[in-house]
Design an enzyme around this catalytic site. Structure first.
Site, PDB file in Angstrom:
ATOM      1  N   TYR A  39      35.493  28.654   1.157  1.00  0.00           N
ATOM      2  CA  TYR A  39      36.520  28.041   1.997  1.00  0.00           C
ATOM      3  C   TYR A  39      35.996  26.782   2.688  1.00  0.00           C
ATOM      4  O   TYR A  39      36.775  25.940   3.112  1.00  0.00           O
ATOM      5  CB  TYR A  39      37.014  29.009   3.077  1.00  0.00           C
ATOM      6  CG  TYR A  39      37.741  30.234   2.588  1.00  0.00           C
ATOM      7  CD1 TYR A  39      38.050  30.425   1.243  1.00  0.00           C
ATOM      8  CD2 TYR A  39      38.120  31.236   3.484  1.00  0.00           C
ATOM      9  CE1 TYR A  39      38.706  31.566   0.817  1.00  0.00           C
ATOM     10  CE2 TYR A  39      38.791  32.369   3.065  1.00  0.00           C
ATOM     11  CZ  TYR A  39      39.069  32.543   1.733  1.00  0.00           C
ATOM     12  OH  TYR A  39      39.726  33.672   1.312  1.00  0.00           O
ATOM     13  N   HIS A  97      33.192  37.835  -3.678  1.00  0.00           N
ATOM     14  CA  HIS A  97      34.521  37.224  -3.658  1.00  0.00           C
ATOM     15  C   HIS A  97      35.293  37.438  -4.959  1.00  0.00           C
ATOM     16  O   HIS A  97      36.480  37.795  -4.936  1.00  0.00           O
ATOM     17  CB  HIS A  97      34.375  35.727  -3.376  1.00  0.00           C
ATOM     18  CG  HIS A  97      35.614  35.099  -2.840  1.00  0.00           C
ATOM     19  ND1 HIS A  97      35.596  33.915  -2.140  1.00  0.00           N
ATOM     20  CD2 HIS A  97      36.919  35.459  -2.899  1.00  0.00           C
ATOM     21  CE1 HIS A  97      36.831  33.596  -1.774  1.00  0.00           C
ATOM     22  NE2 HIS A  97      37.651  34.509  -2.238  1.00  0.00           N
TER      23      HIS A  97
END
Length: 268
Positions: A39, A97
């Protein structure tokens, strides 16, 4: 600390935008914050937390390890970098992730490295994200029953992922729903709008309340204070059986996130 039922997501929020969102969220009472290495906002989140004055032991911080760091000789070092950016000595939850099938690093080695990072104190708990049934089963084979704190998966009224959810529940693995509003697509749904009107609630509150009543944790995001505050009210909204059933009928395999090279073969 158990996995919080309600948290603040930060996907696609960067720079001053994520600082403002996290700052407002903390002021409003959010105490769980979800981020990820990819991110690119861990440092800003760390700054917002530091400025908030909220004690670290009142927060539940989650980050996710990116595929570039799956290798055993890279994972812990990357997590340590995340901790430095977040200005903390450990995260409460560290996730893989994406499974990235076909990646050079075998899944079992990555999970072993993640478990080792937990043993070293870099994370209090570990889990996975976007793993299908087979991959989750393989991860359990490494860490044992009870070793995974969650599988964070895309879930919304339009994508209910029933096969995977049933498997996770059978193995006692808590489910975290992301994309619960399907990129906002559910906000114009007539069935949800009718239910929202019945309860004098917003459609977002209804969708989040549905997920919470299904037993999932949720991590919605927003850059607007009024939406952040409104979303929190979903915790107090109890939907009747017939309304939960009506939402259950909205399933349409409406997957929003399916990146090539990262996503597994889904259990549709």
């Amino acid at each position: 600390m158990a996995l919080p039922r309600f948290g603040l997501g930060t996907f696609r929020l960067t720079g001053s935008t994520v600082i403002e969102s996290v700052s407002m969220g903390l002021e409003l009472g959010y105490r769980a914050i979800d981020t990820a290495q990819i991110y690119g906002n861990e440092a800003e989140i760390g700054s917002a937390i530091a400025a908030s004055g909220v004690p670290r032991d009142q927060l539940y911080l989650t980050t996710k390890v990116w595929i570039d760091h799956h290798a055993p000789d890279k994972l812990a070092a990357s997590l340590a970098e995340s901790l430095a950016k977040l200005r903390t000595d450990r995260v409460d939850l560290a996730l893989i992730h994406w499974p990235a099938p076909g990646h050079a690093v075998p899944l079992e080695q990555t999970i072993e490295a993640l478990a080792d990072a937990r043993a070293r104190g870099l994370a209090r708990a570990i889990g996975v994200s976007n793993f299908n049934i087979e991959q989750t089963r393989r991860a359990i084979g490494v860490v044992g029953e009870g070793g995974l704190a969650t599988n964070q998966i895309e879930l919304s009224p339009y994508l209910q992922n029933r096969k995977l959810v049933a498997f996770l529940e059978s193995r006692g693995i808590p489910v975290t729903s992301y994309m619960t509003l399907a990129y906002g697509k559910v906000l114009t749904d007539p069935v949800l709008a009718r239910i929202a009107q019945k309860y004098e609630a917003t459609v977002a509150q209804v969708a989040l309340a549905w997920a919470l009543q299904m037993g999932y944790a949720v991590i919605p995001s927003s850059t607007r204070r009024e939406n952040l505050a409104s979303n929190l009210l979903a915790k107090d909204l109890e939907l009747a059986y017939e309304d939960m059933a009506a939402i259950g009928m909205l399933e349409r395999n409406g997957r929003e996130v399916d990146p090539e090279g990262l996503a597994p073969e889904w259990d549709d």
